[in-house]
Design a protein around this motif. Structure first.
Motif: not given
Length: 321
Positions: A88, A90, A100
């Motif tokens: 992930e 962001s 994100s």
């Protein structure tokens, strides 16, 4: 005195032999750099230097419980940062809504080759040792990454002799001009960073965007030539917000450099047959009949022109505008 000189010469001989015994190939050094940059817990403070300015940056990387955490912070101006937690990533910057994405790759000014596949790059680039240097206060091995076909830019990389972290990278064109530099000012390696970085797990960040997959896989145009090793990625089609023109685009990457091809119906107000180069980035535009084609990316102008000239159209497959 004679015995002393003999002893000094013997000691020097041992040091030289030890140095040669530890003499790794350029590819071996880059592979160790790759391992170090992906597995160590470290912090790099560096500057990205371009012709019209520079950007101070702080990059932290750590692994905790087999999960990768990374944080890139812009140190000047409004707060701007990129945060990675596993896959992930962001992005937080002024003027846009934070978001994100599900990706293991940070799109950010990281020191080049820090996450590259060295074995894959070795098919298209030669790795050449050019000596030793010193960056961020430590001795480094200096390696040049040179394209085998001469159709791309080169990098000169300074790799720490003890820690194998990349501490400096110069982007060089075919005339030897430095287009961009990444220069480390200071660094540290510490397992304490793992605990510190794992705290990012508790930070509330934007939810991962659901990005729809491209709905097209074929089009009415094709690129007949790209430098060897560049692979076509996702094909996209969309309309411009203001002009409503239909545009198709496709990105290409060799794992080190990227460029994109854009195709649309030309307009009288369009910029025709234009070449703009700013640092590493080239924009080349030309018209073919009623079509406007552009190449934008981190490639030399001659390469961009050759790509454009290889584009062919099949009018029978063209969709209605």
């Amino acid at each position: 005195m004679k015995k002393f000189l003999v002893g000094v010469l013997a000691l020097l001989s041992l040091n030289v032999n030890a140095a040669f015994a530890d003499d790794k190939s350029a590819e071996a050094v880059l592979l160790q750099m790759n391992q170090a940059s992906q597995n160590l817990n470290y912090e790099l403070s560096y500057i990205q230097v371009r012709k019209h300015g520079f950007e101070p940056l702080l990059y932290r990387h750590a692994i905790e419980n087999d999960k990768v955490f990374a944080h890139l912070l812009y140190l000047s101006g409004p707060v701007k940062e990129v945060i990675r937690r596993g896959n992930e990533v962001s992005y937080i910057e002024p003027g846009t809504e934070p978001f994100s994405v599900d990706s293991g790759k940070m799109v950010a000014p990281l020191i080049p080759l820090i996450n590259s596949d060295i074995k894959a790059l070795s098919h298209y680039y030669d790795f050449v040792k050019i000596g030793r240097g010193r960056e961020a206060g430590v001795p480094c091995k200096v390696i040049r990454i040179v394209p085998k076909d001469g159709m791309r830019y080169s990098y000169i990389l300074w790799v720490g002799e003890r820690n194998f972290l990349p501490l400096r990278a110069d982007l060089v064109d075919r005339d030897g001009e430095v287009l961009e530099q990444y220069r480390t000012i200071s660094f540290s390696i510490s397992d304490k960073l793992a605990k510190l970085m794992s705290g990012l797990e508790k930070v509330q960040l934007p939810d991962v965007l659901s990005i729809p997959e491209s709905t097209i896989s074929k089009t009415y145009w094709s690129v007949k030539w790209v430098p060897e090793g560049f692979k076509a990625l996702e094909l996209n089609r969309y309309r411009m917000a203001v002009t409503k023109r239909l545009v198709e685009s496709q990105m290409y990457s060799d794992g080190l450099f990227n460029f994109s091809v854009y195709v649309s119906t030309g307009e009288n107000s369009s910029l025709k047959n234009q070449l703009v180069r700013q640092g590493r980035r080239t924009l080349q535009t030309m018209t073919q009949g009623d079509k406007e084609v552009s190449v934008i990316g981190d490639i030399p102008p001659d390469t961009a022109k050759k790509i454009l000239e290889s584009i062919v159209f099949d009018k029978s497959k063209e969709i209605q505008q």
